[in-house]
Structures are given as structure tokens and as C-alpha cells.
Design an enzyme around this catalytic site. Structure first.
Site, PDB file in Angstrom:
ATOM      1  N   CYS A 156       0.818  -1.211   0.000  1.00 32.27           N
ATOM      2  CA  CYS A 156       0.000   0.000   0.000  1.00 32.27           C
ATOM      3  C   CYS A 156       0.853   1.264   0.000  1.00 32.27           C
ATOM      4  CB  CYS A 156      -0.936  -0.005   1.200  1.00 32.27           C
ATOM      5  SG  CYS A 156      -0.089  -0.118   2.809  1.00 32.27           S
ATOM      6  N   HIS A 299      -2.079   1.520   7.167  1.00 31.18           N
ATOM      7  CA  HIS A 299      -2.393   1.473   5.738  1.00 31.18           C
ATOM      8  C   HIS A 299      -2.045   2.802   5.084  1.00 31.18           C
ATOM      9  CE1 HIS A 299      -4.163  -0.002   2.119  1.00 31.18           C
ATOM     10  NE2 HIS A 299      -5.255   0.722   2.179  1.00 31.18           N
ATOM     11  N   ASN A 326      -7.928   4.463  -2.674  1.00 33.71           N
ATOM     12  CA  ASN A 326      -7.335   3.250  -2.120  1.00 33.71           C
ATOM     13  C   ASN A 326      -6.671   2.450  -3.239  1.00 33.71           C
ATOM     14  OD1 ASN A 326      -6.641   1.410  -0.165  1.00 33.71           O
ATOM     15  ND2 ASN A 326      -8.714   0.689   0.226  1.00 33.71           N
TER      16      ASN A 326
END
Length: 363
Positions: A156, A299, A326
């Protein structure tokens, strides 16, 4: 103070904390507070069949199938609890509904902890905030590439890094170019020698500021098409002659939502960290959970915009929100995006924010 009130307050705090606890006891805690005869489980088998079809899920053995069905049922309970604790969003069945909490964290998160800033990081200057727009979205201005999918790789941080530089490169050159996350996964191993476990390490996690430091030292990043994403660790194949975007400098934005908004408007999409505890079950709406630890950042995502409010009838008010890009594909959330409340550092979204400037390029 009335003892019954104190007990009720304690019980609420214990249950709410359990919902966002990062331990492996999530399912056990959930079973303590949810009736086994909840109506949403009566059609669990039907829901599981639909889930497998929608997300093309298959399992090698009957034992694995039955195990995943059990996990799926636990996640139905979890989604209902999340819905109760986050009523301004919609929670339910997602592509991650057959994963345990620990599997989800291991495969789809990947932000590492860091106490110190990299050598070249600086604090972003304080910007004026008096004329900020009520709504702003870099997607509407052509500075954001399509939503990507990191797969079951804890990369991520790499997607957050490239997303911020893609926006900065667009502001510097007028060209939107999709940059290579795989270069960062394979080649970026920047460490803080004074802090154990702080190295960027591909699918095993990393930090956006480490990655900006790497890009400064390496000379830049190539296009995605020249170094395609594989979703797994590999040997470094970086070719400096193919660099299309490079970092001029990067800064850390202060924990102030007006300053974050001002930096977003002026400098382009921002690399941010977040506590993803509520994202496994998120489907749509503005997420504004009652309890979400601000310090448990796990994240890396991309902040691309904000809105003045989405009406929340349960709370009888408009809820201003951030727009988050995302890296879990377009079949998660709102076509790959997440909306989270502005105003009180929900889930730590204001706690680790970086802005990057791209060098002018002739490419």
C-alpha cells in the site's frame, strides 16, 4: 454517580474497543456480544454463494471451503457491528469477507511504524487557509490515475507514494503518467539505521516518506508500462534511462485539517496513513466510526479531495469528509474510493501526511 450508569459506560467502551482491536481475539469478542440467532445469518449460505460468484472465489478442498464459510459468517457479524458503530457509512459483504482479521492485515495493509523523519524530509510551510473551497477533488482536474489493485501484497505504501508523485508530476508538467509501484517494491530498501524494522521491504511493508527518500537518491521512477506490477517481491530491474518522474523535495504536513486541505489544494494529492480497522467491511458512504484508534496507523492511501458534507440522518447533521483513493481495485468501496469524516482526525487520517514536489522534466 449511579453504579448502573458506570457499568453501562464500561460495557459500551469494552465492546467498542473490541470492534477495532488489532488482536487475534476479534471473533471471540464478537461472539460474546451478538446473539447466535441473528436474522442476517439465516441466509448465510445464500450470501456466501453470491459472494463466491461476484468475486470469483474458489477453494481447493472442501475443508478450505467450509473453513472460509465459517470465517464469512463471522465477518457478517463483524459487518453488522461495524454498521452499528459507524452508521453514516454502509458496511457489509466485500471482497475480503472470507479473510480473518489477521489475514486481511497481513495481505492488504503494510504500513510500517516510524518515529523519526528521513534525512531530506522537512516540515511543510504554513499556508493561508481563509479562501479554501468547500469542495475540492483532484480527480475532476485530471491529476489522478485510475484506481489500481495491490493484490495480496502489503505494498500500500508504494501506491500511496506513486499516487502523490503522479499528481505532483501532473502539476509540474501537465502530463498524467501512471508510475511504477513495482520499482518501489523491488528496489526501495531505504532504512532508518536508528530504528529497527523501519526498512521498506516490498510486500512486507514500507513507508511513504522512506519511498520519497529512495526516489530522491535513485533519480526517480519509471512508467508503470516499463516496469509492470506483479504483486510479489522480485529482483530490482530499474533502468535510470527510462525515468519519467522525479522528486524535487517532500514535506510533512502539520496535524491541522485546514493546513492539510490547503496543502492538498496547492500541492496536489497527499500521501497519508490511516487506521484501516473499518475498511474490511466498508461499502459506501462517509465513514465516521464512534471509536477508531488514531495511533494505530497500518495502511497507506492517497488523499485526493474533500467535501463540505453528506447528510447523515442518524446524526441529524452534515458530515464533512475527505476523499481517499485506495489501492484495492475498483470493486471495493465507492469504485475504489473511501470517504472518511473530517474534523477530528478520525482513524488517524491527519496524523501522517506528506506532500511531494516533482522536478521539472523533459520526458
Amino acid at each position: 454517580m449511579d453504579r448502573r450508569f458506570l457499568f453501562a459506560l464500561f460495557l459500551f467502551a469494552a465492546v467498542a474497543t473490541a470492534v477495532t482491536d488489532d488482536t487475534n481475539n476479534d471473533d471471540f469478542i464478537i461472539r460474546q456480544v451478538v446473539d447466535n440467532e441473528e436474522d442476517h445469518l439465516l441466509n448465510a449460505e445464500h450470501h456466501f454463494t453470491s459472494f463466491k460468484s461476484k468475486f470469483s472465489k474458489s477453494y481447493a478442498t472442501k475443508e478450505e471451503h467450509d473453513y472460509r464459510f465459517g470465517v464469512f459468517k463471522s465477518n457478517l457479524i463483524k459487518a453488522k457491528l461495524h454498521q452499528n458503530r459507524d452508521p453514516t457509512a454502509e458496511h457489509g459483504i466485500t471482497k475480503f469477507s472470507d479473510l480473518t482479521a489477521s489475514e486481511f492485515r497481513r495481505q492488504f495493509l503494510g504500513l510500517k511504524k516510524r518515529l523519526r523523519l528521513p534525512a531530506h524530509a522537512q516540515k511543510a510551510p504554513i499556508l493561508p487557509t481563509t479562501n479554501l473551497p468547500e469542495d475540492f477533488d483532484w480527480r475532476e482536474k485530471g491529476a489522478v490515475t485510475p484506481v489500481k489493485d495491490q493484490g495480496s501484497c502489503g505494498s500500500c505504501w508504494a501506491f500511496s507514494t506513486t499516487g502523490a508523485l503522479e499528481g505532483a508530476h501532473y502539476l509540474a508538467t501537465g502530463k498524467l503518467v501512471s508510475l511504477s509501484e513495482q520499482q518501489l517494491v523491488d528496489c526501495d530498501h531505504v532504512c532508518d539505521p536508528e530504528q529497527a524494522g523501519s526498512c521498506d521491504s516490498g510486500c512486507n511493508g514500507g513507508l511513504m516518506n522512506n519511498a520519497f527518500e529512495y526516489l530522491l537518491e535513485s533519480g526517480g521512477v519509471v512508467q508503470e508500462k516499463d516496469y509492470a506490477y506483479t504483486g510479489r517481491d522480485g529482483s530490482c530491474k530499474f533502468d535510470k534511462s527510462k525515468v519519467v518522474a522525479s522528486v524535487s523535495n517532500f514535506s510533512v504536513v502539520t496535524l491541522d485539517e485546514d493546513q492539510i486541505a490547503a496543502n492538498l489544494v496547492k500541492n496536489g494529492p497527499l500521501a497519508v496513513a490511516i487506521n484501516a480497522a473499518w475498511m474490511q467491511t466498508y461499502m459506501s458512504g462517509v465513514s465516521c466510526p464512534y471509536v477508531c484508534a488514531k495511533s494505530r496507523l497500518d495502511h497507506g492511501v492517497l488523499l485526493v479531495g474533500f467535501g463540505k458534507g453528506a447528510y447523515a440522518p442518524i446524526r441529524l447533521k452534515e458530515k464533512p469528509y475527505w476523499i481517499i483513493k485506495n489501492s484495492w481495485g475498483q470493486n471495493w468501496g465507492e469504485q475504489g474510493y473511501y470517504k472518511i469524516c473530517r474534523g477530528r482526525n478520525v482513524c488517524g487520517v491527519d496524523s501522517m501526511v506528506s506532500t511531494v514536489a516533482a522536478a521539472q522534466s523533459n520526458h
